[in-house]
Motif scaffolding. Structure first.
Motif, PDB file in Angstrom:
ATOM      1  N   ARG A   1      13.378 -14.418  -0.162  1.00 39.78           N
ATOM      2  CA  ARG A   1      12.257 -14.379   0.767  1.00 39.78           C
ATOM      3  C   ARG A   1      12.448 -15.387   1.892  1.00 39.78           C
ATOM      4  NH1 ARG A   1       9.037 -14.286  -4.188  1.00 39.78           N
ATOM      5  NH2 ARG A   1       8.733 -16.525  -3.922  1.00 39.78           N
ATOM      6  N   PRO A   2      12.068 -15.022   3.121  1.00 39.40           N
ATOM      7  CA  PRO A   2      12.095 -15.998   4.220  1.00 39.40           C
ATOM      8  C   PRO A   2      11.105 -17.133   3.962  1.00 39.40           C
ATOM      9  CG  PRO A   2      11.919 -13.749   5.046  1.00 39.40           C
ATOM     10  CD  PRO A   2      11.697 -13.683   3.573  1.00 39.40           C
ATOM     11  N   PRO A   3      11.261 -18.263   4.632  1.00 41.69           N
ATOM     12  CA  PRO A   3      10.309 -19.374   4.461  1.00 41.69           C
ATOM     13  C   PRO A   3       8.877 -18.940   4.774  1.00 41.69           C
ATOM     14  CG  PRO A   3      12.256 -20.111   5.649  1.00 41.69           C
ATOM     15  CD  PRO A   3      12.374 -18.626   5.534  1.00 41.69           C
ATOM     16  N   ARG A   4       7.917 -19.492   4.027  1.00 41.04           N
ATOM     17  CA  ARG A   4       6.482 -19.250   4.183  1.00 41.04           C
ATOM     18  C   ARG A   4       6.062 -17.845   3.779  1.00 41.04           C
ATOM     19  NH1 ARG A   4       4.206 -20.931   9.844  1.00 41.04           N
ATOM     20  NH2 ARG A   4       2.332 -20.321   8.737  1.00 41.04           N
ATOM     21  N   SER A   5       6.933 -17.114   3.128  1.00 47.06           N
ATOM     22  CA  SER A   5       6.550 -15.801   2.609  1.00 47.06           C
ATOM     23  C   SER A   5       6.355 -15.888   1.101  1.00 47.06           C
ATOM     24  CB  SER A   5       7.618 -14.759   2.948  1.00 47.06           C
ATOM     25  OG  SER A   5       8.845 -15.089   2.340  1.00 47.06           O
ATOM     26  N   SER A   6       5.631 -14.912   0.559  1.00 48.75           N
ATOM     27  CA  SER A   6       5.342 -14.920  -0.871  1.00 48.75           C
ATOM     28  C   SER A   6       5.125 -13.489  -1.340  1.00 48.75           C
ATOM     29  CB  SER A   6       4.106 -15.776  -1.158  1.00 48.75           C
ATOM     30  OG  SER A   6       3.865 -15.860  -2.549  1.00 48.75           O
ATOM     31  N   HIS A   7       5.157 -13.324  -2.658  1.00 54.56           N
ATOM     32  CA  HIS A   7       4.974 -11.995  -3.248  1.00 54.56           C
ATOM     33  C   HIS A   7       3.528 -11.845  -3.700  1.00 54.56           C
ATOM     34  CE1 HIS A   7       6.571  -8.306  -5.129  1.00 54.56           C
ATOM     35  NE2 HIS A   7       5.610  -8.499  -6.017  1.00 54.56           N
ATOM     36  N   CYS A   8       2.867 -10.780  -3.247  1.00 51.71           N
ATOM     37  CA  CYS A   8       1.491 -10.490  -3.644  1.00 51.71           C
ATOM     38  C   CYS A   8       1.511  -9.616  -4.890  1.00 51.71           C
ATOM     39  CB  CYS A   8       0.744  -9.796  -2.496  1.00 51.71           C
ATOM     40  SG  CYS A   8      -0.934  -9.290  -2.942  1.00 51.71           S
ATOM     41  N   SER A   9       0.905 -10.104  -5.949  1.00 47.97           N
ATOM     42  CA  SER A   9       0.897  -9.350  -7.205  1.00 47.97           C
ATOM     43  C   SER A   9      -0.036  -8.147  -7.146  1.00 47.97           C
ATOM     44  CB  SER A   9       0.479 -10.268  -8.358  1.00 47.97           C
ATOM     45  OG  SER A   9      -0.813 -10.813  -8.122  1.00 47.97           O
ATOM     46  N   ILE A  10      -1.038  -8.175  -6.261  1.00 49.05           N
ATOM     47  CA  ILE A  10      -1.987  -7.068  -6.171  1.00 49.05           C
ATOM     48  C   ILE A  10      -1.357  -5.874  -5.451  1.00 49.05           C
ATOM     49  CG2 ILE A  10      -4.243  -6.357  -5.282  1.00 49.05           C
ATOM     50  CD1 ILE A  10      -5.163  -9.234  -5.592  1.00 49.05           C
ATOM     51  N   CYS A  11      -0.710  -6.151  -4.309  1.00 47.82           N
ATOM     52  CA  CYS A  11      -0.054  -5.084  -3.548  1.00 47.82           C
ATOM     53  C   CYS A  11       1.387  -4.860  -3.996  1.00 47.82           C
ATOM     54  CB  CYS A  11      -0.075  -5.406  -2.058  1.00 47.82           C
ATOM     55  SG  CYS A  11      -1.734  -5.450  -1.349  1.00 47.82           S
TER      56      CYS A  11
END
Length: 241
Positions: A149-159
């Protein structure tokens, strides 16, 4: 005769939990029910304000038409920003294909062999360091999307997506808040706060005038007579926070 195969678009094979409409131009998350509640509350509160408080207190005032125009413009802008935030791509980072993820794993294994001198299957590391403009940045590996993942990105568990500059998943708008819709989310919050302040102040003024003219200053009697004002004050007060 060979038939020409039409290549599928990215949204047609998208493995996340979003639903796409209008040839992939709009998307929604699974929690669409809360979005319906949000839009219904905003519409109901504004309608009660116009048909109750405006007609009772502001209609005959010199500035009444300006208050009506301001409330209608604010309501239209709030709904526009709400739907713009809810139905647009928040900044979803495409997942790696099976061949791309296999290539990344081979590269990581080869790098591990050169560094440590042994081979064999090894899960990709959680962090990878890269250099951007002379600054060392860390990228975290997403085992779901098979990407760093690029910096400041994250994985959303809902979507079930990696979102660029992920802020949070807002159930009230039914979408993630990220790089591509953060400005619309901010405008939605700012305009909704202004609309709530307008409705709250006008509803409170209506109750005070009603209690003074008909009930000798008794607020409870005014609340019983004008229950829409009480509903508007309750909803707008808690919506501001």
């Amino acid at each position: 005769m060979k038939t020409k195969r039409t290549p599928k678009k990215a949204w047609e094979v998208f493995p996340g939990k979003n639903t796409f409409y209008c040839d992939g131009r709009f998307l929604t998350a699974n929690d669409k029910t809360v979005l319906c509640i949000t839009s219904t509350l905003i519409t109901m509160t504004t309608a009660l304000f116009i048909f109750n408080d405006y007609r009772a207190t502001l209609k005959d005032q010199a500035y009444g038409i300006y208050m009506l125009a301001c409330s209608l413009l604010l309501y239209s802008f709030v709904m526009l920003m709400l739907f713009r935030t809810s139905f647009c791509d928040p900044g979803i980072i495409p997942r790696a294909s099976s061949s791309q993820s296999a290539q990344v794993e081979r590269q990581l294994i080869d790098a591990d062999v050169r560094k440590n001198g042994y081979s064999g299957y090894k899960p990709p590391p959680r962090v990878q360091e890269i250099e951007i403009n002379g600054v060392t940045m860390k990228q975290k590996y997403c085992f779901t999307c098979k990407i760093f993942r690029p910096p400041r990105s994250s994985h959303c568990s809902i979507c079930d997506n990696c979102v660029d500059r992920f802020d949070h998943h807002c159930p009230w708008v039914g979408n993630c808040i990220g790089r591509r819709n953060y400005r619309y989310f901010y405008l939605f919050l700012a305009s909704l706060s202004c609309l709530c302040l307008l409705i709250f102040s006008c509803s409170l003024m209506n109750l005070l005038i009603l209690s003074k003219e008909k009930h000798n200053g008794e607020i409870l009697a005014a609340l019983q007579e004008s229950w829409p004002s009480a509903f508007e004050i309750f909803v707008s007060f808690f919506s501001i926070w």
